[in-house]
Motif scaffolding. Structure first.
Motif, PDB file in Angstrom:
ATOM      1  N   TYR A   1     -17.438  33.795  18.734  1.00  0.00           N
ATOM      2  CA  TYR A   1     -17.521  34.330  20.084  1.00  0.00           C
ATOM      3  C   TYR A   1     -17.029  35.767  20.069  1.00  0.00           C
ATOM      4  CZ  TYR A   1     -17.911  29.478  21.683  1.00  0.00           C
ATOM      5  OH  TYR A   1     -18.321  28.185  21.892  1.00  0.00           O
TER       6      TYR A   1
ATOM      7  N   PHE B   1     -10.047  30.836  25.181  1.00  0.00           N
ATOM      8  CA  PHE B   1     -10.618  30.321  23.939  1.00  0.00           C
ATOM      9  C   PHE B   1      -9.649  29.424  23.182  1.00  0.00           C
ATOM     10  CE2 PHE B   1     -13.778  33.688  24.614  1.00  0.00           C
ATOM     11  CZ  PHE B   1     -14.904  32.905  24.484  1.00  0.00           C
TER      12      PHE B   1
ATOM     13  N   HIS C   1     -12.730  33.113  17.925  1.00  0.00           N
ATOM     14  CA  HIS C   1     -12.830  34.119  18.980  1.00  0.00           C
ATOM     15  C   HIS C   1     -12.650  35.477  18.329  1.00  0.00           C
ATOM     16  CE1 HIS C   1     -10.854  36.206  22.684  1.00  0.00           C
ATOM     17  NE2 HIS C   1     -12.106  36.551  22.552  1.00  0.00           N
TER      18      HIS C   1
END
Length: 580
Positions: free
Chosen positions: A343, A353, A371
């Motif tokens: 992400y 996250f 993340h």
RNA sequence: GCGCCUGUAGCUCAGAUGGAUAGAGCACCCGCCUUCUAAGCGGGCGGUCACUGGUUCGAAUCCAGUCAGGCGCACCA
């Protein structure tokens, strides 16, 4: 095998012989070229463990070291082992790289699938400079992962479903100018949204918006049609920007795509006992197996530790961001068989996250979830740029200004270039400059937006890199007969030639390290170094006027530099012009 | 209150598992276009790595604390 791996392997053999057992043998590129090409501090690390003197240990290791046909080694300082690669080794490596499509880059990602989630703008809102960072970093990581052999799925998880649509539909019904919508759909949607946003303190208007949203979510055909129209025009507008940036997605699975999975997702969490009802909402709480400090579902407030749950269904029955994200993880892991999901999302979402990944693990979704956070672009007031204020510099304006400045530079520096050709080059140079200014920086640092910073054309910039490529192509343009680099013999005599070869050989070492911490700026640093090495070489070593066999050797070196530079820039999403 | 990110040359930033005299670019100064594109090359100037203490042969890097800036912490995304 890269040179670095070769050295590590030989060093490991020597360590085993010298110490009577295997030991970790790290080798690194030399910090300073005066010390050689590569260095190892293994002797110092080992002597610390064994409480012995590092220098004699280093000597013992070097005595067992067989570097035949590869390098020479010496001991320096407190116990560094420095390696100097033989010029003929570099020459042989260069010759091999010329015949290698992959330029020495190992396929470290082969057999693995990664979903990269990046850009993800909200529809019916303008993309501003704050969106550029994630888009460019994500695209570059996707390109790099693909080149390293991963199966990459680039997914644009657009915000096409959510409470803002209540406001947009309300605005559509009350303020829409049909003519303006035809002329410039995005601008009109933005105008309408902003107009409604101005009344957000008016409870009457907000209630009306809310009821439009409820109608939409319960499948009202009229509102669904408006929604679909908004999505269509927004996507078309976004696509134009992505085309200009040369950013591609494999899918645009926005939030709405997961709509019919949300209810079942919540049910599963309830059934498995991961979520429970609290104040009417369905929430995921701490599983209480972690210390509170490491638990994303606990937070310390003035009066001590309190729950910090992730809400997956509101008291009114509506679903949230976290719900959609969980359904998305399920889809990516179960349907797409993703081994990794990355992400590329700003650092403010870090807590979200941590909660999301924790919840996914408890749900049994096994996969490497990362993340990849990036720092914020700040306004002049050093505050985060906000979409709602409408004060931000639009992404289209930035690109336009960048290309305009590049066009001026072309007119100034190379007036021979005219018309379409000049315009095409200005586009490549301007867009490249914007991209490189993002990619050359550490991804976590915040910075204050500045035109001059983002659009610089001098110094460590894309134009510098593009120019080095142009200079190489210029040599080949002057060539009377086609040159076949694959058969050329390589001779490295001048220091500038050796240095260029050193960097060319390092491409395959640098690239895999970029994904270790998701840092495209390492690639940016590498191509800058390579371009610098080429410019020095270009000044110091005449190519076309050189005698054979030097001439062919130098041409081959140019050919490999051209390909490596172009590949490196391509992985950053930056194009190269033939001339500029 | 607690957590996360950041603090390096006048400015903007690099500095991988702890390593040798901390590096680039911009700006400023000095050189280089009868030779493959000067958007270039070579050289110079410029630093108490926010501060304090600790760990050790060795710290910009690791640990603790302090200061400064940004961000986050229950029904927005």
């Amino acid at each position: 095998m890269t040179l670095l791996q070769e050295l590590e392997s030989r060093l490991a053999t020597a360590l085993t012989a010298a110490l009577g057992g295997p030991a970790h043998a790290p080798v690194a590129a030399a910090a300073d070229l005066r010390f050689g090409d590569y260095q190892s501090n293994a002797a110092m690390v080992l002597s610390k463990e064994r409480k012995t003197n590092p220098r004699p240990l280093a000597q013992q290791i070097v005595d067992h070291l067989d570097l035949t046909g590869l390098a020479t080694a010496d001991i320096a300082g407190p116990g560094f082992i420095n390696f100097r690669i033989l010029p003929e080794t570099y020459a042989a490596r260069v010759a091999a790289l010329i015949r290698d499509e992959r330029l020495g880059v190992p396929a470290t990602g082969a057999g693995k699938t990664v979903v990269i989630d990046f850009s993800a703008p909200n529809v019916a809102k303008p993309m501003h400079v704050g969106h550029i960072r994630g888009t460019i970093i994500g695209d570059s990581l996707a390109r790099i992962a693909r080149f390293l052999g991963y199966k990459v799925i680039a997914d644009n998880h657009i915000g096409d479903w959510g409470t803002q649509f209540g406001m947009i539909i309300y605005g559509w019904n009350h303020f829409l100018d049909e003519a303006a919508l035809t002329a410039n759909p995005i601008a009109e949607l933005v105008r309408v949204y902003r107009k409604v946003n101005l009344s957000k303190d008016d409870p009457g208007v907000m209630d009306a918006c809310k009821s439009e949203l409820v109608k939409l979510q319960s499948g009202d055909p009229e509102n669904l049609a408006i929604w679909q129209k908004c999505i269509d025009v927004s996507k078309a507008g976004l696509q134009k920007i992505y085309d200009r940036l040369n950013v591609k997605f494999d899918y645009w699975h926005g939030e709405s795509f997961y709509n019919d999975r949300l209810a079942s997702t919540v049910s599963e969490f309830l059934e498995k006992g991961i979520a429970r009802e609290s104040d009417g909402a369905i929430c995921i709480f701490s599983d209480e197996t972690k210390p509170k400090e490491d638990d994303p579902f606990m937070v310390h407030k003035e009066d001590g530790w309190t729950d910090n749950p992730a809400i997956i269904r509101k008291a009114d029955g509506g679903f949230l961001y976290a719900t959609t994200d969980l359904a998305t993880i399920q889809y990516r892991i179960d349907e797409w068989q993703a081994d990794h999901v990355w992400y590329v999302v700003g650092v403010p979402q870090q807590l979200h996250f941590r909660q999301l990944f924790d919840a996914a693990a408890r749900w049994g979704k096994l996969g490497d979830l990362q993340h990849i956070a990036f720092g914020s672009i700040l306004g002049d007031d050093r505050k985060l740029m906000k979409t709602r204020s409408g004060e931000n510099v639009g992404l289209i304006e930035v690109l336009g200004e960048a290309v305009e400045r590049a066009a001026k530079a072309i007119a100034d520096k190379n007036p021979d270039l005219q018309g379409d050709e000049a315009a095409r080059i200005a586009e490549i140079v301007g867009i490249g400059a914007v991209k490189f200014s993002e990619l050359s920086q550490g991804r976590l640092t915040d910075y204050v937006f500045s035109w001059d910073r983002m659009l610089a054309l001098q110094g460590d910039t894309a134009p510098y890199l593009q120019y080095s490529h142009v200079r190489i192509r210029s040599i080949f343009r002057k060539l009377e007969t086609p040159f076949d680099a694959t058969t050329a013999e390589i001779h490295l005599n001048e220091p500038a030639e050796v240095h260029l070869a050193r960097l060319l050989v390092r491409f395959g070492e640098v690239l895999p390290t970029i994904l270790e911490e998701f840092r495209p700026n390492l690639l940016a640093n590498y191509v800058l170094e390579l371009a610098r090495a080429f410019h020095s070489y270009f000044e110091a070593c005449p190519v076309l006027k050189a005698e054979e066999p030097t001439r062919s050797s130098r041409l081959a070196l140019c050919e490999l530099t051209s390909r490596t530079l172009k590949q490196g820039l391509d992985l950053l999403g930056i194009e190269v012009p033939e001339r500029m």
